[in-house]
Write a protein that holds these residues in place. Structure first.
Motif, PDB file in Angstrom:
ATOM      1  N   MET A   1      -1.866  26.176   8.270  1.00 24.58           N
ATOM      2  CA  MET A   1      -0.748  25.286   7.925  1.00 24.58           C
ATOM      3  C   MET A   1      -0.788  24.031   8.799  1.00 24.58           C
ATOM      4  N   ASN A   2      -0.563  22.896   8.168  1.00 24.60           N
ATOM      5  CA  ASN A   2      -0.520  21.635   8.889  1.00 24.60           C
ATOM      6  C   ASN A   2       0.662  21.632   9.849  1.00 24.60           C
ATOM      7  N   LYS A   3       0.408  21.327  11.121  1.00 26.98           N
ATOM      8  CA  LYS A   3       1.469  21.334  12.120  1.00 26.98           C
ATOM      9  C   LYS A   3       1.935  19.926  12.481  1.00 26.98           C
ATOM     10  N   THR A   4       1.567  18.959  11.666  1.00 30.58           N
ATOM     11  CA  THR A   4       2.060  17.598  11.833  1.00 30.58           C
ATOM     12  C   THR A   4       3.084  17.320  10.743  1.00 30.58           C
ATOM     13  N   PRO A   5       4.338  17.034  11.073  1.00 28.58           N
ATOM     14  CA  PRO A   5       5.350  16.762  10.044  1.00 28.58           C
ATOM     15  C   PRO A   5       4.891  15.655   9.101  1.00 28.58           C
ATOM     16  N   ILE A   6       4.968  15.913   7.831  1.00 28.87           N
ATOM     17  CA  ILE A   6       4.516  14.948   6.833  1.00 28.87           C
ATOM     18  C   ILE A   6       5.579  13.873   6.642  1.00 28.87           C
ATOM     19  N   SER A   7       5.156  12.631   6.688  1.00 31.71           N
ATOM     20  CA  SER A   7       6.083  11.519   6.491  1.00 31.71           C
ATOM     21  C   SER A   7       5.339  10.355   5.847  1.00 31.71           C
ATOM     22  N   TYR A   8       6.109   9.421   5.319  1.00 26.82           N
ATOM     23  CA  TYR A   8       5.563   8.223   4.682  1.00 26.82           C
ATOM     24  C   TYR A   8       6.385   7.030   5.137  1.00 26.82           C
ATOM     25  N   THR A   9       5.755   5.899   5.229  1.00 32.81           N
ATOM     26  CA  THR A   9       6.513   4.682   5.516  1.00 32.81           C
ATOM     27  C   THR A   9       7.208   4.219   4.246  1.00 32.81           C
ATOM     28  N   VAL A  10       8.223   3.407   4.445  1.00 30.84           N
ATOM     29  CA  VAL A  10       8.933   2.838   3.299  1.00 30.84           C
ATOM     30  C   VAL A  10       7.961   2.050   2.419  1.00 30.84           C
ATOM     31  N   ARG A  11       7.052   1.327   3.042  1.00 31.34           N
ATOM     32  CA  ARG A  11       6.077   0.545   2.275  1.00 31.34           C
ATOM     33  C   ARG A  11       5.214   1.466   1.402  1.00 31.34           C
ATOM     34  N   GLU A  12       4.728   2.562   1.981  1.00 31.58           N
ATOM     35  CA  GLU A  12       3.884   3.489   1.229  1.00 31.58           C
ATOM     36  C   GLU A  12       4.629   4.088   0.041  1.00 31.58           C
ATOM     37  N   LEU A  13       5.884   4.426   0.233  1.00 35.20           N
ATOM     38  CA  LEU A  13       6.664   5.018  -0.856  1.00 35.20           C
ATOM     39  C   LEU A  13       6.926   4.010  -1.966  1.00 35.20           C
ATOM     40  N   CYS A  14       7.189   2.767  -1.593  1.00 33.32           N
ATOM     41  CA  CYS A  14       7.402   1.728  -2.612  1.00 33.32           C
ATOM     42  C   CYS A  14       6.125   1.476  -3.412  1.00 33.32           C
ATOM     43  N   GLN A  15       4.997   1.510  -2.748  1.00 29.53           N
ATOM     44  CA  GLN A  15       3.727   1.317  -3.445  1.00 29.53           C
ATOM     45  C   GLN A  15       3.460   2.439  -4.448  1.00 29.53           C
ATOM     46  N   ARG A  16       3.896   3.651  -4.109  1.00 34.60           N
ATOM     47  CA  ARG A  16       3.705   4.783  -5.012  1.00 34.60           C
ATOM     48  C   ARG A  16       4.649   4.711  -6.210  1.00 34.60           C
ATOM     49  N   GLY A  17       5.829   4.154  -6.028  1.00 40.77           N
ATOM     50  CA  GLY A  17       6.767   3.980  -7.133  1.00 40.77           C
ATOM     51  C   GLY A  17       7.543   5.237  -7.478  1.00 40.77           C
ATOM     52  N   THR A  18       8.439   5.095  -8.438  1.00 45.08           N
ATOM     53  CA  THR A  18       9.325   6.202  -8.828  1.00 45.08           C
ATOM     54  C   THR A  18       8.601   7.305  -9.578  1.00 45.08           C
ATOM     55  N   GLU A  19       7.467   6.981 -10.180  1.00 41.35           N
ATOM     56  CA  GLU A  19       6.738   7.985 -10.959  1.00 41.35           C
ATOM     57  C   GLU A  19       5.761   8.786 -10.110  1.00 41.35           C
TER      58      GLU A  19
END
Length: 434
Positions: free
Chosen positions: A1-19
């Motif tokens: 199991m990955n022991k690093t908490p998974i997170s994303y920057t606001v920029r990365e999430l916007c690039q991925r979009g709502t879909e």
């Protein structure tokens, strides 16, 4: 199991979009850690207004909880509260009940026993059932009708189904529909308005009350302020409803379909200019012009006072609080503060705030409270001067925290003012303990 908490920057999430929201931020795509539910002892319904407390919002109502012992035991926390004395009753299910469904025949008898035990007949009996009956496929509407015939008073279901949290009608949406299903048609009064969405009232000094009264509204009703069943029934007299929480949309649709009462939706915001825009839009919809509220200037002064004293401090924001964590993050950044991390569940609706936040704070990181890797979260890796939300306080135990999850609901300019008063108090306490 990955022991690093998974997170994303606001920029990365916007690039991925709502879909293309990352699966780690979507609760039905992986094993759930669910720190908010654990922290609030809410499964869903103990601390705060979960299904069980919400189901008793109707004056004079009582609840029969039909569940195995493991599901019913956390209700003891609520039933120990003085205001819920003789309002919670239990029908425990054993293994045979779960296998055969024989408990369904016991429910009408249990409802009758509860009604005979009470010195005064309840206004309604709410039947709360759990995931067990969801898996059994129980037709609870039919069971309630049988119970109604036996006791001669309303019996309504409410579902504590964690399995339906991702569905079209999660438990907290359905319970709101049940609460208003007993209203009977009445003659409409043009000076009457209902506020829908919360199970506790707005703060008494919220300017929304005053704004409505200034344009001729005389009766502003909230289910939590109804003192008896007759006053609850007067909610059917409303000229229109104000929906203050999106989880009440289905209930508002029922109002319109069954009682002919239309609705207007308002959003809880912490951006002062957006609050003003929303009130202006409400006035336009009603054909009136709201006068300028002095509370707007008071809220602005409280924000400026806090910023002048503490400077552009850094916040971490959770979702266990009275607000949208993404909208609040945007508001704080616009006021000149920094937001290093957000802990929340991302949906397509949040993206309207996320896109605006990208322009101002693209490196803000977003973590999911439902992601198991949050077990390994290390607060030393994040900058934080002050946290908002019980979950954020849990992740940063040494940092001043404002839980901001009180029963009475903050809203509008008054909500902004009270939040910054609470933030200032937390900072002072933090200084005094150093």
């Amino acid at each position: 199991m990955n022991k690093t908490p998974i997170s994303y920057t606001v920029r990365e999430l916007c690039q991925r979009g709502t879909e293309n929201i990352p699966p780690e931020l979507v609760s039905n795509t992986h094993l759930i850690y669910s720190s908010p539910a654990t922290l609030a002892f809410n499964s869903p319904g103990a601390e705060g207004f979960g299904v069980k407390r919400a189901g008793l919002a109707i004056p004079g109502s009582v609840m029969l909880l039909v569940a195995p012992g493991c599901c019913g035991r956390n209700t003891s926390l609520i039933s120990s509260m003085p205001e819920y004395n003789n309002r919670f009753f239990y029908l425990m299910m054993d293994e045979t009940d779960i296998v055969t469904g024989r408990h369904l025949k016991k429910i009408p008898e249990a409802v009758e026993e509860v009604c005979n035990f009470l010195p005064n007949k309840p206004s309604v009996v709410m039947i709360c059932i759990t995931c067990v009956d969801a898996l059994l496929g129980t037709d609870m509407e039919r069971v309630c009708r049988r119970a109604e015939e036996q006791v001669g008073l309303p019996v309504r279901p409410c579902y504590m189904y964690a399995l339906t949290r991702e569905g079209r009608k999660p438990p907290m949406v359905h319970v709101r529909q049940s609460l208003y299903s007993l209203l009977e048609p009445r003659k409409k009064k043009g000076t009457s308005v209902n506020l829908l969405g919360f199970f506790a009232p707005l703060e008494d000094d919220c300017e929304l009350y005053q704004l409505l009264r200034q344009v001729g509204v005389k009766a502003i009703r909230e289910i939590s302020r109804c003192e008896d069943y007759e006053e609850y029934q007067k909610m059917a007299e409303a000229n229109f409803n104000l929906v203050l929480n999106p989880e009440a949309r289905f209930a508002a649709q029922d109002f319109e379909k069954r009682l002919g009462i239309p609705s207007i939706e308002l959003t809880r915001l912490y951006e002062i200019d957006k609050i003003g825009n929303q009130y202006a839009a409400l006035g336009a919809a009603l054909g009136v012009a709201f006068p300028e509220s002095p509370e707007r200037q008071q809220a602005q002064q409280e924000v400026e006072k806090f910023r002048n004293i503490y400077g552009p401090i850094t916040f971490c924001i959770g979702e266990c609080m009275n607000g949208d964590s993404f909208e609040l993050a945007l508001a704080l950044v616009r006021y000149g503060f920094r937001v290093s991390e957000i802990y929340g569940t991302l949906t397509a609706e949040n993206h309207v705030y996320l896109r605006r936040l990208e322009e101002l704070s693209p490196e803000t990181r977003v973590f999911s409270n439902l992601e198991p890797t949050m077990l390994y979260y290390d607060c030393s890796q994040a900058e934080a001067d002050l946290t908002i939300g019980k979950d954020s306080g849990y992740y940063h135990p040494a940092c001043p925290n404002v839980p901001w999850n009180q029963d009475r609901q903050p809203f509008g300019y008054a909500g902004v003012r009270k939040l910054f008063e609470a933030l200032g108090h937390a900072m002072e306490e933090g200084r005094n303990h150093k």
